[in-house]
Design a protein around this motif. Structure first.
Motif, short mmCIF file in Angstrom:
data_model
loop_
_atom_site.label_atom_id
_atom_site.label_comp_id
_atom_site.label_asym_id
_atom_site.label_seq_id
_atom_site.Cartn_x
_atom_site.Cartn_y
_atom_site.Cartn_z
N MET A 162 3.77 19.14 6.65
CA MET A 162 4.47 18.47 7.76
C MET A 162 3.51 17.64 8.61
SD MET A 162 7.59 19.00 7.10
CE MET A 162 8.39 18.28 8.55
N ARG A 163 2.51 17.07 7.95
CA ARG A 163 1.61 16.10 8.58
C ARG A 163 1.86 14.75 7.94
NH1 ARG A 163 -3.05 18.27 11.29
NH2 ARG A 163 -2.93 20.54 11.37
N CYS A 164 1.81 13.70 8.75
CA CYS A 164 2.09 12.36 8.26
C CYS A 164 0.93 11.85 7.40
CB CYS A 164 2.32 11.41 9.43
SG CYS A 164 2.47 9.67 8.95
N VAL A 165 1.23 11.52 6.16
CA VAL A 165 0.28 10.85 5.27
C VAL A 165 0.62 9.37 5.29
CG1 VAL A 165 -0.53 10.62 2.89
CG2 VAL A 165 -0.03 12.89 3.84
N ARG A 166 -0.26 8.56 5.83
CA ARG A 166 0.03 7.14 6.01
C ARG A 166 -0.37 6.27 4.82
NH1 ARG A 166 -4.38 4.11 7.27
NH2 ARG A 166 -6.30 5.24 7.76
N GLY A 167 -1.11 6.86 3.88
CA GLY A 167 -1.52 6.08 2.71
C GLY A 167 -2.02 6.99 1.61
N HIS A 168 -1.93 6.50 0.37
CA HIS A 168 -2.49 7.27 -0.73
C HIS A 168 -2.97 6.35 -1.85
CE1 HIS A 168 1.01 6.72 -3.37
NE2 HIS A 168 1.83 7.23 -2.46
N ARG A 169 -3.66 6.95 -2.81
CA ARG A 169 -4.23 6.20 -3.92
C ARG A 169 -3.17 5.91 -5.00
NH1 ARG A 169 -9.50 10.01 -3.45
NH2 ARG A 169 -10.83 8.55 -2.30
N VAL A 170 -3.48 4.94 -5.84
CA VAL A 170 -2.70 4.68 -7.05
C VAL A 170 -3.67 4.74 -8.23
CG1 VAL A 170 -1.02 3.25 -5.85
CG2 VAL A 170 -3.02 2.17 -6.91
N GLU A 289 -0.25 1.91 1.96
CA GLU A 289 -1.06 2.37 3.10
C GLU A 289 -0.63 1.62 4.35
OE1 GLU A 289 -5.70 2.14 4.42
OE2 GLU A 289 -5.29 2.97 2.42
N LEU A 290 -0.25 2.36 5.39
CA LEU A 290 0.13 1.79 6.67
C LEU A 290 -0.99 2.01 7.69
CD1 LEU A 290 3.85 2.99 6.96
CD2 LEU A 290 2.97 0.85 5.99
N ALA A 291 -1.09 1.10 8.62
CA ALA A 291 -2.08 1.23 9.69
C ALA A 291 -1.73 2.42 10.59
CB ALA A 291 -2.12 -0.05 10.52
N GLU A 292 -2.74 2.95 11.24
CA GLU A 292 -2.53 4.12 12.11
C GLU A 292 -1.56 3.80 13.25
OE1 GLU A 292 -5.93 6.43 13.24
OE2 GLU A 292 -7.07 5.71 11.52
N ASP A 293 -1.47 2.54 13.66
CA ASP A 293 -0.57 2.18 14.76
C ASP A 293 0.76 1.62 14.27
OD1 ASP A 293 -1.48 -0.21 13.79
OD2 ASP A 293 -2.08 -1.05 15.73
N HIS A 294 1.05 1.73 12.98
CA HIS A 294 2.35 1.27 12.49
C HIS A 294 3.45 2.09 13.15
CE1 HIS A 294 5.74 0.63 9.75
NE2 HIS A 294 5.13 -0.46 9.35
N PRO A 295 4.59 1.47 13.52
CA PRO A 295 5.65 2.20 14.23
C PRO A 295 6.14 3.45 13.48
CG PRO A 295 6.04 -0.15 14.38
CD PRO A 295 4.89 0.03 13.44
N LEU A 296 6.24 3.39 12.16
CA LEU A 296 6.70 4.56 11.39
C LEU A 296 5.68 5.69 11.47
CD1 LEU A 296 8.81 5.80 9.50
CD2 LEU A 296 7.62 4.71 7.59
#
Length: 366
Positions: A162-170, A289-296
């Motif tokens: 239940m922690r937000c993962v904002r980006g991952h590898r492909v 990958e979303l930026a740390e300040d992305h609204p989502l």
């Protein structure tokens, strides 16, 4: 037993390994979705196995949140108990897929059903996430309901504590094949394909080592910072007294958005050409990958109270990002996935729907 635990248990009891049809799981899910508009996307995989993706929506047809989960599981490798006989003990639901990801899938359904009237919620349920991502790709390319719902953001409910993962590898999946001549090994008449494959593997060993030691090939935003470069060797069942006619190395190279994959790919290609190896490549899309300040991301951080992070693994977000920005956030510990005795904590599973509803409300208000 709470409804979300009972549903998760029912889903675990259905064999939906990626090699099998997921239709029974899709039917069980659809039985839970009274009052939802439902779209069925049917598919036949290359082995002729029938698969189904589901898209569902409830509430006004305006942009809100979408929850996504996959219905398939990995094989039951290493299990010594029946993987499809879910058990509850020591505060955990155990069984194949309990954590990855039938427990989180059940949580997303419970959240969508518990959402207040007037709150738009969309569900994107896929197949073959563990192999080809074909289900997510089918939704991204063909779902009319997903296009009409036009979600502002997608929450892939893979286990993340239940922690937000904002980006991952492909990944780039290499298949390197060497050919030989099969014969009784004592005669000296055969040609062992492993010899060429070994020379190829020796040539790319520096790539593996450099990925782990050279900061220029790493991404400090990820843990571990180095890219995966996993090698699996297959002699296709050849006996020890037979020269190998076909030797294959499967290499999974994972990379994040900040890592340029081309130097690694070029090195593998050059080594294959030099040693007479046939090389096939299967590429996933752009690393999500979303930026740390992305609204989502900001909405998820506000709801969970935990800072956003990144993940070394992959999810359906690689395909679903074509629909809307994606994060990963779901109950369970990813270290439980893909191993015998897989399980998920009941307390976390039962608490997840309320958090997901709160996130849906924040996203709808963006």
């Amino acid at each position: 037993m709470t409804d979300v635990v009972a549903l998760a248990r029912d889903l675990v009891a259905l064999d939906s390994r990626s090699s099998q049809s997921n239709r029974a799981v899709a039917d069980r899910i659809e039985a839970e979705l009274g009052g939802f508009e439902i779209e069925r996307l049917d598919f036949t995989d290359p082995a002729g196995v029938a698969k189904r993706a589901l898209v569902a929506h409830r509430g006004p047809m305006r942009p809100g949140v979408a929850f996504s989960a996959h219905m398939d599981t990995v094989p039951a490798t290493g299990w010594t108990t029946d993987p499809w006989s879910p058990s509850i003990r020591d505060g955990r639901l155990e069984g194949l897929g309990a954590c990855d990801m039938k427990g989180p899938l059940a949580a997303s359904i419970a959240a969508a059903k518990a959402a207040p009237e007037g709150l738009p919620v969309t569900l994107l349920f896929t197949f073959d996430e563990e192999t080809t991502k074909a289900g997510a790709r089918l939704i991204a390319e063909q779902s009319a309901l997903a296009r009409r719902a036009a979600p502002k953001g997608i929450v892939v409910v893979e286990p993340s504590g239940m922690r937000c993962v904002r980006g991952h590898r492909v990944h780039v999946q290499f298949t390197a094949t060497a050919l030989g001549v099969q014969a009784h090994s004592s005669t000296g008449e055969g040609v062992n394909a492993n010899l060429a494959l070994i020379r190829f593997l020796h040539a790319i060993l520096p790539v593996h080592d450099r990925l782990r030691t050279d900061p220029a090939w790493q991404d400090p935003a990820y843990s571990p910072p180095f890219s995966d470069f996993n090698i699996v060797i297959d002699n296709h069942g050849t006996a020890a007294n037979v020269t190998v006619a076909r030797a294959t190395a499967h290499i999974k190279f994972r990379y994040s958005r900040r890592v340029d994959p081309m130097p690694i790919v070029a090195a593998v290609r050059e080594a294959a050409s030099r040693h007479g190896i046939t090389l096939e490549e299967a590429w996933e899309g752009t690393p999500p990958e979303l930026a740390e300040d992305h609204p989502l991301v900001a909405a998820a951080v506000a709801v969970t109270g935990h800072p956003a992070t990144t993940a070394p693994y992959g999810t359906d977000a690689v395909e679903l990002q074509a629909i809307a920005p994606c994060i990963v956030l779901g109950p369970g510990d990813v270290s439980e996935a893909h191993r015998p005795g897989e399980g998920i904590a009941l307390a976390e599973l039962e608490a997840a729907p309320a958090t997901l509803v709160a996130l849906a409300e924040r996203v709808a208000a963006l």
